[in-house]
Write a protein that holds these residues in place. Sequence first.
Motif, PDB file in Angstrom:
ATOM      1  N   ASN A   1       2.814  -5.122 -12.453  1.00  0.00           N
ATOM      2  CA  ASN A   1       3.243  -6.271 -11.720  1.00  0.00           C
ATOM      3  C   ASN A   1       2.756  -6.060 -10.402  1.00  0.00           C
ATOM      4  N   VAL A   2       1.790  -5.547  -9.780  1.00  0.00           N
ATOM      5  CA  VAL A   2       1.876  -4.762  -8.306  1.00  0.00           C
ATOM      6  C   VAL A   2       1.524  -6.222  -7.036  1.00  0.00           C
TER       7      VAL A   2
ATOM      8  N   ASP B   1      -3.337   3.485  -3.566  1.00  0.00           N
ATOM      9  CA  ASP B   1      -4.967   3.635  -4.289  1.00  0.00           C
ATOM     10  C   ASP B   1      -5.324   2.295  -4.614  1.00  0.00           C
ATOM     11  N   LEU B   2      -4.327   1.545  -3.910  1.00  0.00           N
ATOM     12  CA  LEU B   2      -5.279  -0.267  -3.676  1.00  0.00           C
ATOM     13  C   LEU B   2      -6.071  -0.537  -2.110  1.00  0.00           C
ATOM     14  N   ALA B   3      -5.668   0.688  -1.815  1.00  0.00           N
ATOM     15  CA  ALA B   3      -6.667   0.506  -0.295  1.00  0.00           C
ATOM     16  C   ALA B   3      -8.196   0.516  -0.681  1.00  0.00           C
ATOM     17  N   ASP B   4      -9.012   1.165  -1.539  1.00  0.00           N
ATOM     18  CA  ASP B   4      -9.960   0.247  -2.146  1.00  0.00           C
ATOM     19  C   ASP B   4     -10.757  -0.987  -2.258  1.00  0.00           C
TER      20      ASP B   4
ATOM     21  N   TYR C   1       0.834  -1.449   0.118  1.00  0.00           N
ATOM     22  CA  TYR C   1      -0.305  -0.217   0.059  1.00  0.00           C
ATOM     23  C   TYR C   1       1.275   1.418   0.043  1.00  0.00           C
ATOM     24  N   GLU C   2       2.037   1.112   0.470  1.00  0.00           N
ATOM     25  CA  GLU C   2       3.704   2.371   0.878  1.00  0.00           C
ATOM     26  C   GLU C   2       3.575   2.814  -1.249  1.00  0.00           C
ATOM     27  N   LYS C   3       3.705   1.532  -1.860  1.00  0.00           N
ATOM     28  CA  LYS C   3       3.952   2.200  -3.205  1.00  0.00           C
ATOM     29  C   LYS C   3       2.612   2.540  -3.680  1.00  0.00           C
ATOM     30  N   TYR C   4       1.670   1.440  -3.923  1.00  0.00           N
ATOM     31  CA  TYR C   4       0.109   1.607  -4.681  1.00  0.00           C
ATOM     32  C   TYR C   4      -0.744   1.578  -3.521  1.00  0.00           C
TER      33      TYR C   4
ATOM     34  N   TYR D   1      -3.015  -2.953 -12.878  1.00  0.00           N
ATOM     35  CA  TYR D   1      -4.490  -2.037 -12.733  1.00  0.00           C
ATOM     36  C   TYR D   1      -4.324  -0.639 -13.221  1.00  0.00           C
ATOM     37  N   LYS D   2      -5.427  -0.025 -13.208  1.00  0.00           N
ATOM     38  CA  LYS D   2      -5.316   1.357 -13.736  1.00  0.00           C
ATOM     39  C   LYS D   2      -5.887   1.988 -12.669  1.00  0.00           C
ATOM     40  N   SER D   3      -5.225   3.129 -12.259  1.00  0.00           N
ATOM     41  CA  SER D   3      -4.963   4.127 -11.683  1.00  0.00           C
ATOM     42  C   SER D   3      -6.282   4.912 -12.183  1.00  0.00           C
ATOM     43  N   VAL D   4      -7.102   5.949 -11.488  1.00  0.00           N
ATOM     44  CA  VAL D   4      -7.710   6.972 -11.323  1.00  0.00           C
ATOM     45  C   VAL D   4      -7.669   7.576 -13.240  1.00  0.00           C
ATOM     46  N   ASP D   5      -7.268   7.688 -13.201  1.00  0.00           N
ATOM     47  CA  ASP D   5      -5.936   8.886 -14.390  1.00  0.00           C
ATOM     48  C   ASP D   5      -6.162   7.831 -15.873  1.00  0.00           C
TER      49      ASP D   5
END
Length: 454
Positions: free
Chosen positions: A206-207, A73-76, A68-71, A196-200
């Motif tokens: 490879n997450v 936005d995966l918190a949701d 979660y530190e690196k990604y 995965y895709k971010s909002v933008d």
Amino acid sequence: MKKFGIVVLIILFLGTVGLGIAGIMGFRDASNAPAELTGWQKVRVADEALYPENLEYVDYATEVVFDYEKYPDLADQGLFWCYYDEALGKVVRLDADSDEGAALVDPDKPTIINVHGMMADGHYTEEAYYVNTKIGNAEELGVSDDEYPVQMTKLWLDAGYNVGIYNYNRFASENIDFSGIEEKIWATDGVNGMRYKSVDGSLNKNVSEYTVAEHFAADYIRAVEKLPDEFGKEEIRVAAHSMGGEVCAAGLFLLTELADARVGQIAHEKIPSRYMMEDTFFAVHVPLEGGVVYGGQTGLTCRWSGKNIPGDDTGITTIEALKDLAANGIVMDYYSYDESFLNGFISAEMRADLISVCAYIMIDVTYDSYGKGYSVMTEGHNGVRQFLLCSITNEYDAASAITPEEKVAYAAALPTEEMAKLVGQCYKQVGGGSTVATFDDVFEINTAEILGNG
């Protein structure tokens, strides 16, 4: 070349109808298990490709976690428990592995976990589970006008259930590339990998070294670890829509593996005992020149077993996982409709296997009594989910003497022990399809017809 053309046509068509808007070495069954082991021991009947050598699994609760530190936005993503906020007038979700989320779960209540399907816009949108106002109204769902449109989650909360939501929407956002989502369920060596895709809209590649299904199992175990020991004494269900059906077939398969006394990562009584499939995706299979053309990715390696997936086909792999669930006591009911392209993409052999392990229920999603522009072609796929989730508003009288065909109309409201008696048959709705309410629905058995023997 023909296969490529078929796949392109399928992708274009699915985009048009708005689909996004869902082995083992040493021993094969408990009878051969080491005598010193105690606890629940699993029966294994699926293709050996799904089972790792010597039951060697990673510690899911501790190892299968996003960075979660690196990604951030995966918190949701992951599992959330829900409550209804009267002031806000909407369902609120809390992390299932948090103290606040765990506090929402009452072990004296049954539990339902909902899982969404393919979502082209899933990188910036979460599934809210609202009733489509084109095919329902407040009165027939037993809510007030000021509560409508209603979130189906609230209907289950009102019915006395703990309600969970499993999000993997960012990973399900691959435009209309269904095979690009499927690969993430079973493998990490597919064309897209675990991206995965971010909002933008930017891609994060490879997450994770683990699949979506493995994250489902890990999130579930971590959530259960936060709950009272009594959790599981009441029924636990999972309901999955479309592509979510593959996620849950794989995820539930893993939970049964991890609940085996030989693995011991979760107690057997704490895993789901009923799996409700809402127009599940079983990959694409198109009859062509006397055979069947498979439209998904090939060469995928099942991440947890290290073997090529069964049949080199994600749909066949899903069916194999369902066979395993059925052999280990999980009751399954499958819902689809005549116009469903997902149902149409199931091969005859796979369909026969599916009927053998579940109650196979073909519903009528005409819903033509409302006059609000609803279309079976573009909205029927989601209409299946609404049929099932809204059916919890029915009141089933266990003392009533009714036929199996009459019991089917209760759908989700039908007790699991009753649904179990319907497994192995196909039921088709022949009346009551004008409304989303199911109390007036009429079904008949047509297993022979579906299997091509009628």
